[in-house]
Design a protein around this motif. Structure first.
Motif, PDB file in Angstrom:
ATOM      1  N   UNK A 131      20.822  -3.499 -15.696  1.00 49.75           N
ATOM      2  CA  UNK A 131      21.599  -4.310 -14.771  1.00 49.75           C
ATOM      3  C   UNK A 131      21.742  -5.743 -15.265  1.00 49.75           C
ATOM      4  N   UNK A 132      22.871  -6.373 -14.923  1.00 51.51           N
ATOM      5  CA  UNK A 132      23.103  -7.764 -15.313  1.00 51.51           C
ATOM      6  C   UNK A 132      24.091  -8.415 -14.348  1.00 51.51           C
ATOM      7  N   UNK A 133      24.114  -9.743 -14.376  1.00 53.56           N
ATOM      8  CA  UNK A 133      25.068 -10.544 -13.614  1.00 53.56           C
ATOM      9  C   UNK A 133      25.974 -11.294 -14.581  1.00 53.56           C
ATOM     10  N   UNK A 134      27.263 -11.393 -14.253  1.00 52.68           N
ATOM     11  CA  UNK A 134      28.215 -12.144 -15.060  1.00 52.68           C
ATOM     12  C   UNK A 134      28.985 -13.126 -14.181  1.00 52.68           C
ATOM     13  N   UNK A 135      29.342 -14.271 -14.758  1.00 51.28           N
ATOM     14  CA  UNK A 135      30.169 -15.239 -14.057  1.00 51.28           C
ATOM     15  C   UNK A 135      31.106 -15.933 -15.031  1.00 51.28           C
TER      16      UNK A 135
END
Length: 242
Positions: free
Chosen positions: A175-179
């Motif tokens: 899992x990861x977060x991107x912005x």
């Protein structure tokens, strides 16, 4: 700002040549389902148009959306191609007409040169500069009322310089977060910006998917008329890394 962008492109090209061939690439296809909020100045007055994401999806004539990114050490490049055809209908503020429909057909191509400020495994931040090229057609149709139906067509193409930031935060191996955010324009009558945030899941070394939310705003004088468009909605993407 254009001179800064030109210098950045020259430095990036020189850096790419010096770093050899150790490149990583990402190709992404995505579906974006934005609602549309539009304000268009016409010869009759200013017309507003509003459509929710579900309304806009029903009125979506065509869409193509994709990105391509390349990374070599701290140097990165990214490109995004977006085509939308959306419409929104509201009662007119004019007593002589019925409903007003605002329809936009827009192609937007964005390109960026990015520098990796931090490569901490828990927090990856890129900053850079770029451009966004627009080809925009806006049609306003006023329904008949006391006066017969009327129509106004506006169109323009232009390019805005941008500054940009990209963020990647791994949560675990899957899992990861991107912005992503950018802002640009050439003055008070020409401004564009966008924001994106999402959560991703990596199926394998090569394949991943993302679910997020994206907002893009465009304000521009088109054929001497003030046009403001805001597109906001959910986004789902599939990425191949190689």
């Amino acid at each position: 700002m254009k001179s800064v962008l030109s210098l950045a492109l020259i430095v990036a090209a020189q850096s790419a040549a010096a770093q050899g061939a150790d490149w990583r690439y990402q190709a992404t296809l995505y579906g974006w389902f934005p609602g549309l909020s539009a304000s268009v100045e016409t010869r009759f007055g200013t017309v507003q148009g509003e459509a929710s994401s579900s309304d806009a999806l029903q009125n979506l004539d065509m869409a193509f959306m994709g990105t391509f990114a390349a990374q070599n050490g701290r140097l990165g490049f990214a490109a995004d191609l977006l085509y939308t055809s959306l419409s929104a209908t509201q009662p007119t503020p004019f007593a002589l007409y019925g409903d007003a429909t605002v329809k936009e057909d827009m192609t937007a191509f964005s390109g960026y040169v990015l520098y990796r400020v931090t490569q901490d495994p828990a927090f990856v931040l890129d900053l850079g500069a770029g451009f966004r090229t627009f080809d925009l057609d806006v049609t306003v149709n006023l329904g008949s009322g006391l006066a017969p139906a009327a129509r106004e067509d506006l169109g323009s193409n232009w390019t805005d310089p941008l500054i940009a930031a990209r963020l990647h935060v791994p949560i675990n191996e899957k899992w990861f977060l991107d912005g992503f955010a950018d802002y640009g324009g050439s003055g008070s009558d020409d401004e564009t910006w966008q924001l994106y945030g999402g959560v991703g899941y990596r199926f394998s070394e090569n394949w991943s998917t993302q679910l997020g939310y994206r907002t893009m705003n465009i304000s521009k004088d088109v054929d001497g008329r003030a046009v403001s468009l805001d597109l906001s909605g959910a986004l789902i993407a599939l990425t191949y890394s190689f």
